[in-house]
Enzyme design. Structure first.
Site, PDB file in Angstrom:
ATOM      1  N   GLU A  45      11.982  -9.757   2.480  1.00  0.00           N
ATOM      2  CA  GLU A  45      11.278  -8.543   2.920  1.00  0.00           C
ATOM      3  C   GLU A  45      12.211  -7.356   2.728  1.00  0.00           C
ATOM      4  OE1 GLU A  45      10.155  -8.714   7.070  1.00  0.00           O
ATOM      5  OE2 GLU A  45       9.775  -6.546   7.148  1.00  0.00           O
ATOM      6  N   ASN A  66       7.988  -5.583  -0.579  1.00  0.00           N
ATOM      7  CA  ASN A  66       7.826  -4.461   0.341  1.00  0.00           C
ATOM      8  C   ASN A  66       6.336  -4.383   0.666  1.00  0.00           C
ATOM      9  OD1 ASN A  66       7.657  -2.090   1.766  1.00  0.00           O
ATOM     10  ND2 ASN A  66       8.974  -0.919   0.386  1.00  0.00           N
ATOM     11  N   HIS A 102      12.570  -2.902   2.762  1.00  0.00           N
ATOM     12  CA  HIS A 102      12.042  -1.567   3.060  1.00  0.00           C
ATOM     13  C   HIS A 102      13.013  -0.518   2.557  1.00  0.00           C
ATOM     14  CE1 HIS A 102       8.926  -3.346   5.458  1.00  0.00           C
ATOM     15  NE2 HIS A 102       9.847  -4.117   5.997  1.00  0.00           N
ATOM     16  N   ARG A 119      12.800   4.791  12.874  1.00  0.00           N
ATOM     17  CA  ARG A 119      11.532   5.532  12.787  1.00  0.00           C
ATOM     18  C   ARG A 119      10.648   5.230  13.998  1.00  0.00           C
ATOM     19  NH1 ARG A 119       9.189   5.007   6.911  1.00  0.00           N
ATOM     20  NH2 ARG A 119       7.990   6.794   7.690  1.00  0.00           N
ATOM     21  N   PRO A 125       0.783  -1.227   0.000  1.00  0.00           N
ATOM     22  CA  PRO A 125       0.000   0.000   0.000  1.00  0.00           C
ATOM     23  C   PRO A 125       0.820   1.285   0.000  1.00  0.00           C
ATOM     24  CG  PRO A 125      -0.164  -1.129   2.113  1.00  0.00           C
ATOM     25  CD  PRO A 125       0.483  -2.087   1.149  1.00  0.00           C
ATOM     26  N   ASN A 126       0.340   2.209  -0.811  1.00  0.00           N
ATOM     27  CA  ASN A 126       0.865   3.576  -0.929  1.00  0.00           C
ATOM     28  C   ASN A 126       2.199   3.678  -1.659  1.00  0.00           C
ATOM     29  OD1 ASN A 126      -1.307   4.920   0.479  1.00  0.00           O
ATOM     30  ND2 ASN A 126      -0.563   3.867   2.292  1.00  0.00           N
ATOM     31  N   ASP A 175       0.865 -15.573   6.792  1.00  0.00           N
ATOM     32  CA  ASP A 175       0.364 -16.902   6.431  1.00  0.00           C
ATOM     33  C   ASP A 175       0.562 -17.187   4.943  1.00  0.00           C
ATOM     34  OD1 ASP A 175      -0.412 -17.346   9.029  1.00  0.00           O
ATOM     35  OD2 ASP A 175      -2.534 -16.895   8.699  1.00  0.00           O
ATOM     36  N   ARG A 198       5.374  12.003  -3.202  1.00  0.00           N
ATOM     37  CA  ARG A 198       5.201  12.600  -1.880  1.00  0.00           C
ATOM     38  C   ARG A 198       6.332  12.121  -0.969  1.00  0.00           C
ATOM     39  NH1 ARG A 198      -0.140  13.715  -0.479  1.00  0.00           N
ATOM     40  NH2 ARG A 198       0.834  14.650   1.336  1.00  0.00           N
ATOM     41  N   HIS A 232       3.545  -4.288   9.363  1.00  0.00           N
ATOM     42  CA  HIS A 232       3.455  -4.171  10.820  1.00  0.00           C
ATOM     43  C   HIS A 232       2.144  -4.719  11.391  1.00  0.00           C
ATOM     44  CE1 HIS A 232       6.839  -1.680   9.869  1.00  0.00           C
ATOM     45  NE2 HIS A 232       6.088  -0.844   9.184  1.00  0.00           N
ATOM     46  N   ALA A 256       2.884  -0.628   4.969  1.00  0.00           N
ATOM     47  CA  ALA A 256       2.407  -0.615   6.362  1.00  0.00           C
ATOM     48  C   ALA A 256       1.799  -1.952   6.789  1.00  0.00           C
ATOM     49  CB  ALA A 256       1.402   0.519   6.549  1.00  0.00           C
ATOM     50  N   TYR A 274      11.397   8.773   1.313  1.00  0.00           N
ATOM     51  CA  TYR A 274      11.383   7.695   0.314  1.00  0.00           C
ATOM     52  C   TYR A 274      12.089   8.036  -0.996  1.00  0.00           C
ATOM     53  CZ  TYR A 274       7.896   5.922   3.551  1.00  0.00           C
ATOM     54  OH  TYR A 274       7.249   5.488   4.686  1.00  0.00           O
TER      55      TYR A 274
HETATM   56  O1  CA2 Z   1      10.400   1.963   4.188  1.00  0.00           O
HETATM   57  C1  CA2 Z   1       9.577   1.275   3.588  1.00  0.00           C
HETATM   58  O2  CA2 Z   1       9.790   0.771   2.493  1.00  0.00           O
HETATM   59  C2  CA2 Z   1       8.182   1.045   4.209  1.00  0.00           C
HETATM   60  O3  CA2 Z   1       7.778  -0.286   3.889  1.00  0.00           O
HETATM   61  C3  CA2 Z   1       7.256   2.050   3.556  1.00  0.00           C
HETATM   62  C4  CA2 Z   1       5.860   2.040   4.140  1.00  0.00           C
HETATM   63  C5  CA2 Z   1       5.911   2.152   5.659  1.00  0.00           C
HETATM   64  O4  CA2 Z   1       4.608   2.041   6.192  1.00  0.00           O
HETATM   65  C6  CA2 Z   1       6.797   1.093   6.274  1.00  0.00           C
HETATM   66  O5  CA2 Z   1       6.825   1.288   7.666  1.00  0.00           O
HETATM   67  C7  CA2 Z   1       8.197   1.201   5.721  1.00  0.00           C
HETATM   68  C8  CA2 Z   1       5.025   3.194   3.601  1.00  0.00           C
HETATM   69  C9  CA2 Z   1       4.967   3.263   2.123  1.00  0.00           C
HETATM   70  C10 CA2 Z   1       4.314   4.546   1.735  1.00  0.00           C
HETATM   71  O6  CA2 Z   1       5.041   5.079   0.668  1.00  0.00           O
HETATM   72  C11 CA2 Z   1       4.848   6.389   0.368  1.00  0.00           C
HETATM   73  C12 CA2 Z   1       5.665   6.908  -0.613  1.00  0.00           C
HETATM   74  C13 CA2 Z   1       5.543   8.206  -0.964  1.00  0.00           C
HETATM   75  C14 CA2 Z   1       4.602   9.008  -0.329  1.00  0.00           C
HETATM   76  C15 CA2 Z   1       3.790   8.494   0.648  1.00  0.00           C
HETATM   77  C16 CA2 Z   1       3.914   7.165   0.988  1.00  0.00           C
END
Ligand code: CA2
Length: 145
Positions: free
Chosen positions: A95, A71, A97, A104, A9-10, A84, A17, A77, A74, A22
């Site tokens: 995995e 990846n 990130h 963080r 997700p995201n 599973d 953003r 977590h 979220a 990131y």
């Molecule tokens: O560091 C990572 O790759 C994460 O998997 C990214 C997740 C975060 O919830 C994990 O704790 C760590 C979030 C991905 C959201 O990505 C965005 C990218 C640009 C703008 C907003 C969100």
């Protein structure tokens, strides 16, 4: 060798953003570079914001392909269902990130999926995905079955 790169997700927002966390590069652009780097590897890339779609994708490739670089965003977590799914397939899952989740917020320090994965790579920006691919290639080289 066949490898799926799977983003949760995201991660479709990468490059658009939060560049301070990131980076400013979109994933599709980076994916083209990755494919060029490993001409001997057959890649597929998928991204979904929906937990069930991620599970379906893991099931779809997890019995025939050589590995998944995942990846889970979220869901890392929170998701017992993804743990599973990873346990349920034959293919090794690495995995990854982008950020160093241990630098963080505390809620990012625990992963529900690490225990089902071959290993974990975090904190190297987009290069975490390349390192995940290297880990799968090295693992395949060590396999005796
Ligand atoms: O560091 C990572 O790759 C994460 O998997 C990214 C997740 C975060 O919830 C994990 O704790 C760590 C979030 C991905 C959201 O990505 C965005 C990218 C640009 C703008 C907003 C969100």
């Amino acid at each position: 060798m066949k490898i799926l790169i799977l983003n949760g997700p995201n991660l479709n927002l990468l490059g658009k953003r939060e560049p301070e966390i990131y980076g400013s590069r979109g994933f599709e652009n980076y994916y083209e570079e990755l494919k060029g780097r490993y001409p001997e590897v057959e890649f597929e890339y998928a991204q979904s914001n929906i937990e069930g779609e991620l599970i379906n994708k893991i099931h779809e490739v997890g019995f025939d392909w050589d590995g998944i670089v995942f990846n889970a965003g979220a869901y890392t977590h929170t998701s017992v269902a993804l743990q599973d799914a990873i346990r349920g397939v034959k293919a090794p899952v690495v995995e990854v990130h982008i950020s160093n989740v241990h630098q963080r917020e505390e809620f990012r320090h625990h992963s529900m999926i690490s225990c089902a994965c071959l290993g974990v790579i975090c904190g190297f920006g987009l290069d975490s995905y390349r390192l995940g691919i290297e880990a799968l290639i090295a693992h395949k080289g060590m396999a005796h079955d």
